[in-house]
Design an enzyme around this catalytic site. Sequence first.
Site, PDB file in Angstrom:
ATOM      1  N   GLU A  40       0.836  -1.205   0.000  1.00 52.01           N
ATOM      2  CA  GLU A  40       0.000   0.000   0.000  1.00 52.01           C
ATOM      3  C   GLU A  40       0.868   1.251   0.000  1.00 52.01           C
ATOM      4  OE1 GLU A  40      -3.081  -0.072  -1.188  1.00 52.01           O
ATOM      5  OE2 GLU A  40      -3.648  -1.428   0.443  1.00 52.01           O
ATOM      6  N   THR A  42       2.869   2.106  -2.163  1.00 45.23           N
ATOM      7  CA  THR A  42       4.177   1.813  -2.749  1.00 45.23           C
ATOM      8  C   THR A  42       4.188   2.112  -4.243  1.00 45.23           C
ATOM      9  OG1 THR A  42       3.405  -0.451  -2.906  1.00 45.23           O
ATOM     10  CG2 THR A  42       4.938   0.031  -1.109  1.00 45.23           C
ATOM     11  N   ALA A 129     -15.285   3.095  -0.893  1.00 45.10           N
ATOM     12  CA  ALA A 129     -14.930   1.979  -0.014  1.00 45.10           C
ATOM     13  C   ALA A 129     -13.499   1.519  -0.257  1.00 45.10           C
ATOM     14  CB  ALA A 129     -15.894   0.817  -0.220  1.00 45.10           C
ATOM     15  N   SER A 132     -11.614   0.970  -5.731  1.00 45.84           N
ATOM     16  CA  SER A 132     -11.232   1.605  -6.982  1.00 45.84           C
ATOM     17  C   SER A 132     -12.304   1.598  -8.055  1.00 45.84           C
ATOM     18  CB  SER A 132      -9.945   1.007  -7.542  1.00 45.84           C
ATOM     19  OG  SER A 132      -9.382   1.964  -8.407  1.00 45.84           O
ATOM     20  N   SER A 133     -13.421   2.179  -7.710  1.00 47.74           N
ATOM     21  CA  SER A 133     -14.460   2.371  -8.722  1.00 47.74           C
ATOM     22  C   SER A 133     -13.947   3.329  -9.797  1.00 47.74           C
ATOM     23  CB  SER A 133     -15.727   2.928  -8.079  1.00 47.74           C
ATOM     24  OG  SER A 133     -15.421   4.049  -7.275  1.00 47.74           O
ATOM     25  N   ASP A 178      -4.121   0.503  -9.697  1.00 48.40           N
ATOM     26  CA  ASP A 178      -5.541   0.198  -9.894  1.00 48.40           C
ATOM     27  C   ASP A 178      -5.865  -0.071 -11.366  1.00 48.40           C
ATOM     28  OD1 ASP A 178      -5.518   0.796  -7.241  1.00 48.40           O
ATOM     29  OD2 ASP A 178      -6.524   2.729  -7.442  1.00 48.40           O
TER      30      ASP A 178
END
Length: 398
Positions: A40, A42, A129, A132-133, A178
């Site tokens: 995370e 990174t 949330a 990654s929408s 993402d």
Amino acid sequence: MTLLAEVKSYQRSVDEFRQVFGSDPDIVAFAPGRVNLIGEHTDYNEGFVLPIAVDIFLCVAARKRNDKRVKVFAADLNDWDEFSLDEIVRDENANWRNYHRGVAWVIQQNGIELEGIDAVVASDIPIGAGLSSSAAIEVGFALTFLHFVGANVPRPTLAQWCQLAEHKFAGVQCGIMDQMIALLGKENHALLLDCRDLSHQLVPLPKGIAFIVADTGVPRSLAASEYNVRRRQCEEAVQWLSKLLERPIKSLRDVTFEELSQVFNNIPDPIRRRARHVVTENNRVWAFQQAMRESALKRAGALLLASHASLRDDYEVSCRELDAMVKALMSVKGVFGARLTGAGFGGACLAMVREDAVERVLEEVPSKYKEALGDGSPEPKLFAVRPSDGATVLLFKG
Ligand code: GLA
């Protein structure tokens, strides 16, 4: 393989398309949400990440037009967007419009001339949330636009284009994770990605485990601004380290834990702790993927917990609710490890659990979480996710 009938956003996008455009769509593009197993903050430090694409989708139902106009209906927002491909600008008022606009803009900047489309977008990926929408909407529209002009762009390149769209149009200086996982995910696998050169390999996941997303119910409202602050702090850390280690350093990826330890006390706080998170997190990604390959589940679980502690104490992107969620998850039998996933500042935790413990976790954790937080606690949402394939375009057959 996820069955079409199980994908609610698929049905919604098609139904709404018929409603608003009066015909069937030609195609439906599917773009998955993602959960990062470990690694995370990174990615923008040119380090390593290990995400999975999950079986929760955003769908774009679309047909080609014979002009340069793009008409998009967002089924979940009940809102329209319309613009010309000859003049793509940011919308300052409704940020959801900037994702597909940005994508169209970047594709054309790269020399591919697009055709107009009519489209309906519907999503089952909860917003805010941490699933990654935003990458899903970028990737879904990128594949849709490219489909209608028959252009073939290598997926890592397309991921970079989508990232640029997010930087330029949506205003978040996100990393590449993402978009890469939304395009390159594979069923039952995680993607070990080197964010410096985008080289990647699939890591098979052991049998008998399941992943649970535990949404704290706290939306990540601060994410954009604090996220950009963390990026700047990492750049500052690079400057300190170049000076103190007396060699040019391009990013935190280039520093070992031993090197950082030597000069740690000479770097001001909190910059040095930001650096320590990134350096140790990169090491945890490698250790975790090895543990997955060896089915060493306890070891993997301990790494997830260490990642959470580092994000909480050194990177300071956790919050009371995320910490309470990790604690509640860990108190249930059969949970190997848990940590915040995504940018943090709210959003969701990920838990790795024994397959036969899923029901128990879903049942027991919400009340434990709410009890720990007391009156006024936000409503948590827990659900199991399966590692799934990346985005794809299906021809619509009715
Ligand atoms: C967000 C960004 C990613 C990554 C994560 C943190 O999801 O979009 O690029 O930086 O935060 O790991």
